[in-house]
Design a protein around this motif. Sequence first.
Motif, PDB file in Angstrom:
ATOM      1  N   ASP A 123       0.689  -1.220   0.134  1.00  0.00           N
ATOM      2  CA  ASP A 123       0.153  -0.255   0.110  1.00  0.00           C
ATOM      3  C   ASP A 123       0.949   1.294  -0.230  1.00  0.00           C
ATOM      4  OD1 ASP A 123      -0.750  -0.682   3.477  1.00  0.00           O
ATOM      5  OD2 ASP A 123       0.875   0.537   2.516  1.00  0.00           O
ATOM      6  N   LEU A 124       0.401   2.453  -0.396  1.00  0.00           N
ATOM      7  CA  LEU A 124       1.129   3.642  -0.480  1.00  0.00           C
ATOM      8  C   LEU A 124       1.412   4.235   0.711  1.00  0.00           C
ATOM      9  CD1 LEU A 124       1.839   5.634  -2.539  1.00  0.00           C
ATOM     10  CD2 LEU A 124      -0.304   6.900  -2.102  1.00  0.00           C
ATOM     11  N   SER A 125       0.779   4.099   1.847  1.00  0.00           N
ATOM     12  CA  SER A 125       1.063   4.599   3.029  1.00  0.00           C
ATOM     13  C   SER A 125       2.455   3.797   3.512  1.00  0.00           C
ATOM     14  CB  SER A 125       0.145   4.111   4.170  1.00  0.00           C
ATOM     15  OG  SER A 125      -0.036   2.894   4.394  1.00  0.00           O
ATOM     16  N   ALA A 126       2.500   2.536   3.315  1.00  0.00           N
ATOM     17  CA  ALA A 126       3.973   1.920   3.757  1.00  0.00           C
ATOM     18  C   ALA A 126       4.972   2.448   2.656  1.00  0.00           C
ATOM     19  CB  ALA A 126       3.518   0.362   3.473  1.00  0.00           C
ATOM     20  N   GLN A 127       4.613   2.614   1.391  1.00  0.00           N
ATOM     21  CA  GLN A 127       5.712   3.185   0.593  1.00  0.00           C
ATOM     22  C   GLN A 127       6.191   4.614   0.700  1.00  0.00           C
ATOM     23  OE1 GLN A 127       5.987   1.385  -3.303  1.00  0.00           O
ATOM     24  NE2 GLN A 127       4.320   0.090  -3.023  1.00  0.00           N
ATOM     25  N   ASP A 128       5.289   5.337   1.562  1.00  0.00           N
ATOM     26  CA  ASP A 128       5.587   6.727   1.548  1.00  0.00           C
ATOM     27  C   ASP A 128       6.846   6.832   2.688  1.00  0.00           C
ATOM     28  OD1 ASP A 128       2.340   8.209   1.644  1.00  0.00           O
ATOM     29  OD2 ASP A 128       4.023   7.890   0.016  1.00  0.00           O
ATOM     30  N   VAL A 129       7.163   5.778   3.312  1.00  0.00           N
ATOM     31  CA  VAL A 129       8.247   5.762   4.454  1.00  0.00           C
ATOM     32  C   VAL A 129       9.353   5.174   3.748  1.00  0.00           C
ATOM     33  CG1 VAL A 129       9.087   4.962   6.558  1.00  0.00           C
ATOM     34  CG2 VAL A 129       6.674   5.258   6.053  1.00  0.00           C
ATOM     35  N   SER A 130      10.448   6.109   3.301  1.00  0.00           N
ATOM     36  CA  SER A 130      11.756   5.543   2.821  1.00  0.00           C
ATOM     37  C   SER A 130      12.634   5.721   3.786  1.00  0.00           C
ATOM     38  CB  SER A 130      11.988   7.023   1.664  1.00  0.00           C
ATOM     39  OG  SER A 130      13.236   6.589   1.345  1.00  0.00           O
ATOM     40  N   THR A 131      13.541   4.765   3.588  1.00  0.00           N
ATOM     41  CA  THR A 131      14.895   4.454   4.480  1.00  0.00           C
ATOM     42  C   THR A 131      16.105   5.346   3.945  1.00  0.00           C
ATOM     43  OG1 THR A 131      15.491   2.582   3.374  1.00  0.00           O
ATOM     44  CG2 THR A 131      14.024   2.444   5.179  1.00  0.00           C
ATOM     45  N   GLN A 132      15.770   6.242   3.186  1.00  0.00           N
ATOM     46  CA  GLN A 132      17.019   6.853   2.430  1.00  0.00           C
ATOM     47  C   GLN A 132      16.655   7.873   2.009  1.00  0.00           C
ATOM     48  OE1 GLN A 132      19.358   4.327  -0.051  1.00  0.00           O
ATOM     49  NE2 GLN A 132      17.679   4.678  -1.578  1.00  0.00           N
ATOM     50  N   TYR A 187      14.836  12.684  -7.840  1.00  0.00           N
ATOM     51  CA  TYR A 187      13.935  14.048  -8.363  1.00  0.00           C
ATOM     52  C   TYR A 187      13.745  14.133 -10.057  1.00  0.00           C
ATOM     53  CZ  TYR A 187      13.898  15.468  -3.562  1.00  0.00           C
ATOM     54  OH  TYR A 187      14.023  15.420  -2.257  1.00  0.00           O
ATOM     55  N   PHE A 188      14.942  13.872 -10.577  1.00  0.00           N
ATOM     56  CA  PHE A 188      15.064  13.969 -12.150  1.00  0.00           C
ATOM     57  C   PHE A 188      13.969  13.034 -12.423  1.00  0.00           C
ATOM     58  CE2 PHE A 188      17.072  13.104 -16.212  1.00  0.00           C
ATOM     59  CZ  PHE A 188      16.831  14.573 -16.909  1.00  0.00           C
ATOM     60  N   ALA A 189      13.810  11.775 -12.102  1.00  0.00           N
ATOM     61  CA  ALA A 189      12.919  10.873 -12.477  1.00  0.00           C
ATOM     62  C   ALA A 189      11.772  11.188 -12.371  1.00  0.00           C
ATOM     63  CB  ALA A 189      13.315   9.345 -11.854  1.00  0.00           C
ATOM     64  N   GLY A 231       8.920   4.724  -2.889  1.00  0.00           N
ATOM     65  CA  GLY A 231       9.185   5.291  -1.451  1.00  0.00           C
ATOM     66  C   GLY A 231      10.524   6.157  -1.472  1.00  0.00           C
ATOM     67  N   ARG A 232      10.978   6.654  -2.515  1.00  0.00           N
ATOM     68  CA  ARG A 232      12.169   7.188  -2.855  1.00  0.00           C
ATOM     69  C   ARG A 232      11.733   8.631  -2.589  1.00  0.00           C
ATOM     70  NH1 ARG A 232      12.932   4.241  -7.301  1.00  0.00           N
ATOM     71  NH2 ARG A 232      13.032   6.038  -8.689  1.00  0.00           N
ATOM     72  N   VAL A 233      10.755   9.173  -2.854  1.00  0.00           N
ATOM     73  CA  VAL A 233      10.318  10.728  -2.917  1.00  0.00           C
ATOM     74  C   VAL A 233       8.938  10.562  -2.352  1.00  0.00           C
ATOM     75  CG1 VAL A 233      10.047  12.856  -4.192  1.00  0.00           C
ATOM     76  CG2 VAL A 233      11.668  11.372  -4.765  1.00  0.00           C
ATOM     77  N   ASN A 234       8.547  11.630  -1.494  1.00  0.00           N
ATOM     78  CA  ASN A 234       7.190  11.774  -0.941  1.00  0.00           C
ATOM     79  C   ASN A 234       6.362  12.606  -1.948  1.00  0.00           C
ATOM     80  OD1 ASN A 234       7.100  14.418  -0.051  1.00  0.00           O
ATOM     81  ND2 ASN A 234       8.297  13.582   1.612  1.00  0.00           N
ATOM     82  N   LYS A 235       5.056  12.461  -1.839  1.00  0.00           N
ATOM     83  CA  LYS A 235       4.233  13.051  -2.773  1.00  0.00           C
ATOM     84  C   LYS A 235       4.225  14.675  -2.572  1.00  0.00           C
ATOM     85  CE  LYS A 235      -0.122  11.868  -3.437  1.00  0.00           C
ATOM     86  NZ  LYS A 235      -1.714  11.474  -3.116  1.00  0.00           N
ATOM     87  N   GLU A 236       4.364  14.943  -1.198  1.00  0.00           N
ATOM     88  CA  GLU A 236       4.423  16.643  -1.157  1.00  0.00           C
ATOM     89  C   GLU A 236       5.558  17.199  -1.833  1.00  0.00           C
ATOM     90  OE1 GLU A 236       4.027  14.242   1.180  1.00  0.00           O
ATOM     91  OE2 GLU A 236       1.647  14.804   1.483  1.00  0.00           O
ATOM     92  N   GLU A 237       6.656  16.456  -1.731  1.00  0.00           N
ATOM     93  CA  GLU A 237       7.909  17.235  -2.658  1.00  0.00           C
ATOM     94  C   GLU A 237       7.713  17.044  -3.999  1.00  0.00           C
ATOM     95  OE1 GLU A 237      11.773  15.666  -0.033  1.00  0.00           O
ATOM     96  OE2 GLU A 237      10.690  14.063  -0.924  1.00  0.00           O
ATOM     97  N   ALA A 238       6.783  16.059  -4.578  1.00  0.00           N
ATOM     98  CA  ALA A 238       6.675  16.084  -6.071  1.00  0.00           C
ATOM     99  C   ALA A 238       5.661  17.134  -6.528  1.00  0.00           C
ATOM    100  CB  ALA A 238       5.824  14.752  -6.536  1.00  0.00           C
ATOM    101  N   LEU A 239       4.610  17.203  -5.657  1.00  0.00           N
ATOM    102  CA  LEU A 239       3.727  18.584  -5.830  1.00  0.00           C
ATOM    103  C   LEU A 239       4.496  19.673  -5.852  1.00  0.00           C
ATOM    104  CD1 LEU A 239       0.841  19.798  -6.227  1.00  0.00           C
ATOM    105  CD2 LEU A 239       0.658  19.664  -3.601  1.00  0.00           C
ATOM    106  N   ALA A 240       5.564  20.094  -4.832  1.00  0.00           N
ATOM    107  CA  ALA A 240       6.100  21.201  -4.581  1.00  0.00           C
ATOM    108  C   ALA A 240       7.119  21.633  -5.817  1.00  0.00           C
ATOM    109  CB  ALA A 240       7.060  21.288  -3.366  1.00  0.00           C
ATOM    110  N   LEU A 241       7.585  20.538  -6.333  1.00  0.00           N
ATOM    111  CA  LEU A 241       8.634  20.820  -7.467  1.00  0.00           C
ATOM    112  C   LEU A 241       7.868  20.905  -8.833  1.00  0.00           C
ATOM    113  CD1 LEU A 241      11.629  20.243  -8.422  1.00  0.00           C
ATOM    114  CD2 LEU A 241      10.885  17.949  -8.940  1.00  0.00           C
ATOM    115  N   GLY A 242       6.747  20.192  -8.989  1.00  0.00           N
ATOM    116  CA  GLY A 242       5.828  20.354  -9.904  1.00  0.00           C
ATOM    117  C   GLY A 242       5.357  21.793 -10.169  1.00  0.00           C
TER     118      GLY A 242
END
Length: 311
Positions: free
Chosen positions: A3-12, A19-21, A91-102
């Motif tokens: 699930d997405l909630s689990a993948q929102d937690v990144s270990t690194q 970000y480029f991806a 899980g490498r980037v969270n949604k809020e960061e993607a929205l801000a970048l966009g």
Amino acid sequence: MTDLSAQDVSTQEPGLGDYFALLKPRVMSLVVFTAFIGLVVAPVHVHPFIAFVSILCIAVGAGASGALNMWWDADIDTRMRRTAGRPIPSGRVNKEEALALGLALSGFSTVLLGLAANWLAAGILAFTIFFYAVVYTMWLKRSTPQNIVIGGAAGAFPPLLGWVCATGGVSLEAWLMFALIFMWTPPHFWALALFVKSDYGNAGIPMMTEAKGRPATRRQVLAYSLLLAPVAIGLGFTSIGGPLYLAAAVILNARFVIGAVAVARRDETMAEADSYAAEKGLFKQSLYYLFLHFAALGAEAGLAALGYGGW
């Protein structure tokens, strides 16, 4: 993780490559190429620096659209094999960061394009980002099997944008370049959908194959291929066409229509028997179809500059 909630937690911590991806660099490469051709075939000289900044802004705007698309589609990306490795579902980037970048890249690219080229181009770029991120991603993609048809307009704007950056206006040639990509989009994506059939259904996306069935999709692939051919060939008779482009267009579209006929004449039993060879073949053709058409237009412009191209 499922699930997405689990993948929102990144270990690194995410890296620059993550970000480029988000910007969908493979899509961006086609945007840059077609926008560049749209600019160089325009009947006016553009200062190299202005041309560079214009193409850069169009590329950044395309990347902004990609980031906003990944932000909104993070839930369905986790359910599709070909998108599960993207930065957000993995899980490498969270949604809020993607929205801000966009959002940041959207504002930056449109304002800079207006200052560097003209405000008509900036307005079209802003509309393109809005159309892809809101009209297509948030509305059409999940609501209608015509999502690819209507949403294809977003990907068709780059050559028109290049033309507007150079000329400050639009013309028949610009709209035909737009139409070339617009009409190419449905057979390109539906050929793909025919052999990655489980992905779209698992994600709940009403792709043509899921909503109308495979026989109907095959007929639609052929119909749009037949409509695409006169647009592509007709461009050869405009001021930016010429014998080289026309020859390339005739050959490429003959091959494409033949491939579409082969796809339309098959049923699922035949397709499964050879692992969707015809469908994969048409999709592969579609990958170089646009590149070769726009490369031929660029070659015509180069020959014209030397006094040899065009009619």
